[in-house]
Motif scaffolding. Structure first.
Motif, short mmCIF file in Angstrom:
data_model
loop_
_atom_site.label_atom_id
_atom_site.label_comp_id
_atom_site.label_asym_id
_atom_site.label_seq_id
_atom_site.Cartn_x
_atom_site.Cartn_y
_atom_site.Cartn_z
N SER A 74 0.83 -1.19 0.00
CA SER A 74 0.00 0.00 0.00
C SER A 74 0.87 1.25 0.00
O SER A 74 2.05 1.19 -0.37
CB SER A 74 -0.95 -0.03 1.20
OG SER A 74 -2.03 0.84 0.99
N GLN A 75 0.29 2.37 0.43
CA GLN A 75 0.98 3.66 0.38
C GLN A 75 1.17 4.18 1.81
O GLN A 75 0.17 4.53 2.46
CB GLN A 75 0.18 4.67 -0.44
CG GLN A 75 -0.18 4.20 -1.84
CD GLN A 75 1.03 4.04 -2.73
OE1 GLN A 75 2.06 4.68 -2.50
NE2 GLN A 75 0.94 3.19 -3.73
N ARG A 125 7.03 7.46 3.50
CA ARG A 125 6.74 7.24 2.08
C ARG A 125 7.98 7.53 1.23
O ARG A 125 8.29 6.78 0.30
CB ARG A 125 5.57 8.14 1.66
CG ARG A 125 5.04 7.87 0.27
CD ARG A 125 3.65 8.47 0.07
NE ARG A 125 3.64 9.91 0.34
CZ ARG A 125 2.99 10.47 1.35
NH1 ARG A 125 2.33 9.74 2.22
NH2 ARG A 125 3.01 11.78 1.52
N ASP A 168 -4.07 3.82 -3.07
CA ASP A 168 -3.89 3.89 -1.62
C ASP A 168 -5.00 3.14 -0.88
O ASP A 168 -5.93 2.60 -1.49
CB ASP A 168 -3.79 5.34 -1.16
CG ASP A 168 -5.05 6.15 -1.44
OD1 ASP A 168 -6.11 5.55 -1.74
OD2 ASP A 168 -4.97 7.39 -1.38
N GLN A 169 -4.91 3.15 0.44
CA GLN A 169 -5.81 2.38 1.29
C GLN A 169 -7.27 2.82 1.11
O GLN A 169 -8.18 1.97 1.07
CB GLN A 169 -5.40 2.54 2.77
CG GLN A 169 -4.07 1.91 3.11
CD GLN A 169 -2.88 2.84 2.93
OE1 GLN A 169 -2.84 3.64 2.01
NE2 GLN A 169 -1.88 2.73 3.81
#
Length: 253
Positions: free
Chosen positions: A154-155, A162, A199-200
């Motif tokens: 994921s991010q 990140r 992303d999530q």
């Protein structure tokens, strides 16, 4: 195989299957090396989230060599391990002869509606050509009240994490892959597929659009990986089906 490595790749199923065929025998070992051993921790979290019970029917999609399926089977669940790669399936059957391995696509599951108590997929959804079609299939084959568990890269939500992770993907991981793997192209694909994955919040919305309720996610390793979950409602009303269809049309693929 060159176009498989682009961030905007079409993820042709035959090419993806061929890539995993070529890495099947050393796949789990290389994953441990490239993740610094965190892959084992992530699978433990997944196992705890699934909470497999004796006699439950569980479908593990993109099962690879059975690394995620084996602990669930050991807990007494009746696990079906599905993968698109014949090489992965061959290696999985060799390592886990007591588990049923089935060749098939996540987008067209070869099972009847309402067949499973749980559907799991670990680090495989982003390799599917049309992941939202796969989520619809997961919904279809689950029993009412059945649960969905997705463990996927994921991010990281924190900027400094990140940026550090991006640096790792750009420099460290490719170097390790070149040194340890006879097929570094597969790990170039890995980097591109991670960087282009949503992303999530986006994945959570996809899961809701597929019809799941009680949708939630939990970040692991500061968001490098996220564990997503959802439930198939005990009753799928006509209004719910219409809402699902309208949401899918509005968002598109």
């Amino acid at each position: 195989m060159e176009h498989v490595n682009r961030a905007d790749m079409q993820k042709d199923p035959e090419e993806v299957a061929g890539m995993f065929d070529a890495t099947a025998k050393r796949y789990d070992l290389l994953n441990s090396l490239l993740s610094g051993g965190n892959d084992k921790l992530w699978r433990i979290h997944m196992q705890r989230a699934v909470k497999p019970k004796p006699g439950e029917r569980i479908l593990d999609v993109a099962a690879g060599t059975g690394a995620s399926a084996a602990p669930m089977a050991k807990a007494g669940a009746l696990v079906t391990a599905l993968d698109i790669s014949p090489g992965m399936l061959e290696e999985g059957r060799r390592r886990h002869p007591d588990i049923e391995f089935v060749h098939g696509s996540a987008e067209e599951l070869p099972f009847e509606e309402g067949s499973f108590d749980a559907v799991t997929i670990s680090f495989g959804l982003r390799n599917v050509q049309h992941p939202r079609a796969a989520l619809d299939e997961f919904f279809r084959v689950l029993k009412p009240g059945g649960r969905l568990l997705i463990c996927e890269f994921s991010q990281p939500p924190v900027g400094v994490v990140r940026r550090g992770y991006e640096l790792y993907l750009q420099t460290v991981l490719p170097g390790l892959a070149r040194a340890a793997s006879s097929n570094p192209d597969a790990y170039r694909y890995l980097v591109e597929s991670i960087r282009s994955w949503p992303d999530q919040q986006t994945l959570s919305q996809w899961i809701r659009t597929a019809g799941f309720t009680r949708v939630a996610h939990r970040n692991l390793t500061m968001g490098v990986v996220a564990l997503h979950r959802g439930r198939k409602p005990t009753e799928t009303t006509g209004a719910m089906r219409i809402a699902r269809h309208a949401a899918a049309e509005e968002q598109g693929d």
